[in-house]
Design a protein around this motif. Structure first.
Motif, PDB file in Angstrom:
ATOM      1  N   TRP A 161      25.645  20.781  57.764  1.00  0.00           N
ATOM      2  CA  TRP A 161      25.492  19.529  58.552  1.00  0.00           C
ATOM      3  C   TRP A 161      26.642  18.924  59.080  1.00  0.00           C
ATOM      4  N   ALA A 162      27.759  18.851  58.427  1.00  0.00           N
ATOM      5  CA  ALA A 162      28.959  18.257  59.076  1.00  0.00           C
ATOM      6  C   ALA A 162      29.706  18.984  60.129  1.00  0.00           C
ATOM      7  N   LYS A 163      29.397  20.223  60.173  1.00  0.00           N
ATOM      8  CA  LYS A 163      29.921  20.777  61.140  1.00  0.00           C
ATOM      9  C   LYS A 163      28.868  21.075  62.347  1.00  0.00           C
ATOM     10  N   GLU A 164      27.422  21.197  62.045  1.00  0.00           N
ATOM     11  CA  GLU A 164      26.439  21.393  63.089  1.00  0.00           C
ATOM     12  C   GLU A 164      26.190  20.125  63.861  1.00  0.00           C
ATOM     13  N   LYS A 165      26.383  18.975  63.347  1.00  0.00           N
ATOM     14  CA  LYS A 165      26.137  17.659  63.916  1.00  0.00           C
ATOM     15  C   LYS A 165      27.323  17.608  65.168  1.00  0.00           C
ATOM     16  N   GLU A 166      28.386  18.513  65.143  1.00  0.00           N
ATOM     17  CA  GLU A 166      29.437  18.304  66.358  1.00  0.00           C
ATOM     18  C   GLU A 166      28.623  19.156  67.379  1.00  0.00           C
ATOM     19  N   HIS A 167      27.741  19.922  67.235  1.00  0.00           N
ATOM     20  CA  HIS A 167      26.992  20.639  68.324  1.00  0.00           C
ATOM     21  C   HIS A 167      25.695  20.190  68.876  1.00  0.00           C
ATOM     22  N   LEU A 168      25.137  19.139  68.330  1.00  0.00           N
ATOM     23  CA  LEU A 168      24.032  18.446  68.936  1.00  0.00           C
ATOM     24  C   LEU A 168      24.302  17.424  70.116  1.00  0.00           C
ATOM     25  N   ARG A 169      23.471  17.251  70.813  1.00  0.00           N
ATOM     26  CA  ARG A 169      23.620  16.311  71.922  1.00  0.00           C
ATOM     27  C   ARG A 169      23.417  14.976  71.705  1.00  0.00           C
ATOM     28  N   PRO A 170      24.131  14.004  72.625  1.00  0.00           N
ATOM     29  CA  PRO A 170      24.168  12.727  72.301  1.00  0.00           C
ATOM     30  C   PRO A 170      22.807  12.114  72.395  1.00  0.00           C
ATOM     31  N   LEU A 171      22.296  11.114  71.685  1.00  0.00           N
ATOM     32  CA  LEU A 171      21.298  10.543  71.609  1.00  0.00           C
ATOM     33  C   LEU A 171      20.995   9.375  72.735  1.00  0.00           C
ATOM     34  N   ASN A 172      19.901   9.639  73.447  1.00  0.00           N
ATOM     35  CA  ASN A 172      19.469   8.445  74.412  1.00  0.00           C
ATOM     36  C   ASN A 172      18.903   7.320  73.923  1.00  0.00           C
ATOM     37  N   GLN A 173      19.614   6.260  73.881  1.00  0.00           N
ATOM     38  CA  GLN A 173      19.150   4.868  73.073  1.00  0.00           C
ATOM     39  C   GLN A 173      17.987   4.371  74.077  1.00  0.00           C
ATOM     40  N   ASP A 174      17.750   4.593  75.112  1.00  0.00           N
ATOM     41  CA  ASP A 174      16.361   4.440  76.138  1.00  0.00           C
ATOM     42  C   ASP A 174      15.339   4.988  75.521  1.00  0.00           C
ATOM     43  N   LEU A 175      15.132   6.004  74.496  1.00  0.00           N
ATOM     44  CA  LEU A 175      13.855   6.533  73.913  1.00  0.00           C
ATOM     45  C   LEU A 175      13.206   5.284  73.160  1.00  0.00           C
ATOM     46  N   THR A 176      13.901   4.316  72.868  1.00  0.00           N
ATOM     47  CA  THR A 176      13.132   3.008  72.117  1.00  0.00           C
ATOM     48  C   THR A 176      11.984   2.810  72.771  1.00  0.00           C
ATOM     49  N   ARG A 177      11.968   2.952  74.185  1.00  0.00           N
ATOM     50  CA  ARG A 177      10.971   2.141  75.135  1.00  0.00           C
ATOM     51  C   ARG A 177       9.478   3.115  74.775  1.00  0.00           C
ATOM     52  N   TYR A 178       9.499   4.265  74.188  1.00  0.00           N
ATOM     53  CA  TYR A 178       8.349   4.766  74.098  1.00  0.00           C
ATOM     54  C   TYR A 178       7.669   4.230  72.795  1.00  0.00           C
ATOM     55  N   PHE A 179       8.355   3.520  71.970  1.00  0.00           N
ATOM     56  CA  PHE A 179       7.443   2.743  70.836  1.00  0.00           C
ATOM     57  C   PHE A 179       7.997   1.516  70.609  1.00  0.00           C
ATOM     58  N   HIS A 180       8.808   0.988  71.528  1.00  0.00           N
ATOM     59  CA  HIS A 180       9.208  -0.710  71.577  1.00  0.00           C
ATOM     60  C   HIS A 180       8.640  -1.248  72.718  1.00  0.00           C
ATOM     61  N   SER A 181       7.469  -1.027  73.076  1.00  0.00           N
ATOM     62  CA  SER A 181       7.161  -1.683  74.484  1.00  0.00           C
ATOM     63  C   SER A 181       6.663  -2.917  74.549  1.00  0.00           C
ATOM     64  N   VAL A 182       7.076  -3.568  75.411  1.00  0.00           N
ATOM     65  CA  VAL A 182       6.754  -5.193  75.365  1.00  0.00           C
ATOM     66  C   VAL A 182       6.092  -5.431  76.735  1.00  0.00           C
ATOM     67  N   HIS A 183       4.710  -5.890  76.567  1.00  0.00           N
ATOM     68  CA  HIS A 183       4.060  -5.979  77.558  1.00  0.00           C
ATOM     69  C   HIS A 183       3.919  -7.500  78.120  1.00  0.00           C
ATOM     70  N   THR A 184       4.134  -8.072  79.393  1.00  0.00           N
ATOM     71  CA  THR A 184       3.906  -9.452  79.686  1.00  0.00           C
ATOM     72  C   THR A 184       2.687  -9.525  80.524  1.00  0.00           C
ATOM     73  N   ARG A 185       2.111 -10.975  80.348  1.00  0.00           N
ATOM     74  CA  ARG A 185       0.798 -10.979  80.849  1.00  0.00           C
ATOM     75  C   ARG A 185       0.751 -12.300  81.413  1.00  0.00           C
ATOM     76  N   LYS A 186       0.281 -12.590  82.625  1.00  0.00           N
ATOM     77  CA  LYS A 186       0.355 -14.002  83.210  1.00  0.00           C
ATOM     78  C   LYS A 186      -0.999 -14.703  82.826  1.00  0.00           C
ATOM     79  N   VAL A 187      -1.045 -15.830  82.224  1.00  0.00           N
ATOM     80  CA  VAL A 187      -2.192 -16.564  81.709  1.00  0.00           C
ATOM     81  C   VAL A 187      -2.168 -17.880  82.206  1.00  0.00           C
ATOM     82  N   SER A 188      -3.484 -18.500  82.163  1.00  0.00           N
ATOM     83  CA  SER A 188      -3.593 -20.056  82.617  1.00  0.00           C
ATOM     84  C   SER A 188      -2.972 -20.825  81.621  1.00  0.00           C
ATOM     85  N   ARG A 189      -3.000 -22.190  82.128  1.00  0.00           N
ATOM     86  CA  ARG A 189      -2.422 -23.303  81.036  1.00  0.00           C
ATOM     87  C   ARG A 189      -3.578 -23.341  79.875  1.00  0.00           C
ATOM     88  N   ASP A 190      -4.779 -22.974  80.217  1.00  0.00           N
ATOM     89  CA  ASP A 190      -5.986 -23.188  79.240  1.00  0.00           C
ATOM     90  C   ASP A 190      -5.812 -22.144  78.248  1.00  0.00           C
TER      91      ASP A 190
END
Length: 218
Positions: free
Chosen positions: A189-218
């Protein structure tokens, strides 16, 4: 004069497959493993399995379900642990990957969200044909090694401790000599990892989603 007749009808041909460095990974689950804690309370868990066929380097992750966002999280952590992303990943015929309603035995149609994740991660997904375990032999072999968890039945207090046990099993597997290569996966693996593609950090949005909602004061 002695004549020796060999019957080839009973012989099974074994062809050794040489895997290309950095090309692929194989994914599966070890499903529905039931283990009891120190109080005798049973816990049913799953283990996500990820292996690089060239080096035989493994990543294991204990999960409580097999939902799609859990799959995405496990893949992301596998990319982190192995140092990058291979060019292609072989998957079992799982519902979080394949759209069964639009697929048949010979043609698989991938789930739309899964296909989007794969595109953003920059790997080509490949679905294994049903009842053809040899197409993902490395991860099938890894699944069989999960029998190593049996001695820990009744030896843990919490799920977190069981998670640590799974991590230790993975560490040992990566430091043991492979029967196929007679080398330790960690060395290759020490040799193989040099042949792997870089990790896209933006992939976290597929499981770390944040939803916003507008709500009333009540």
């Amino acid at each position: 004069l002695e004549i020796i007749v060999v019957s080839f009808a009973k012989l099974k041909l074994r062809i050794r497959v040489e895997h290309t460095i950095g090309l692929s990974a194989q994914v599966d689950w070890k499903e529905q493993i039931t283990m009891a804690d120190q109080d005798g309370v049973p816990h049913t868990v799953n283990v996500f399995l990820y292996v690089l066929p060239y080096s035989k380097f493994k990543f294991l992750k204990l999960t409580l379900d097999q939902k799609q966002d859990t799959l995405f999280r496990c893949l992301y952590e596998a990319f982190q642990a192995t140092g990058g992303v291979p060019k292609e990943i072989w998957f079992d015929n799982m519902s979080t990957v394949v759209d069964h309603k639009q697929s048949d035995f010979n043609h698989h149609r991938f789930n739309t969200k899964f296909l989007s994740f794969s595109h953003d991660a920059a790997y080509k997904p490949i679905a294994c044909r049903p009842f053809r375990p040899q197409t993902k032999g490395c991860v099938e072999a890894l699944a069989r090694t999960m029998g190593r968890l049996k001695p820990y039945n009744g030896e843990f207090k919490t799920i977190s401790e069981l998670d640590e046990i799974v991590n230790r099993v993975c560490h040992r597997l990566n430091h043991e000599k492979s029967q196929g290569s007679n080398r330790r996966p960690i060395e290759l693996w020490a040799k193989e990892k040099e042949h792997l593609r870089p990790l896209n950090q933006d992939l976290t949005r597929y499981f770390h989603s944040v939803h916003t909602r507008k709500v009333s004061r009540d």
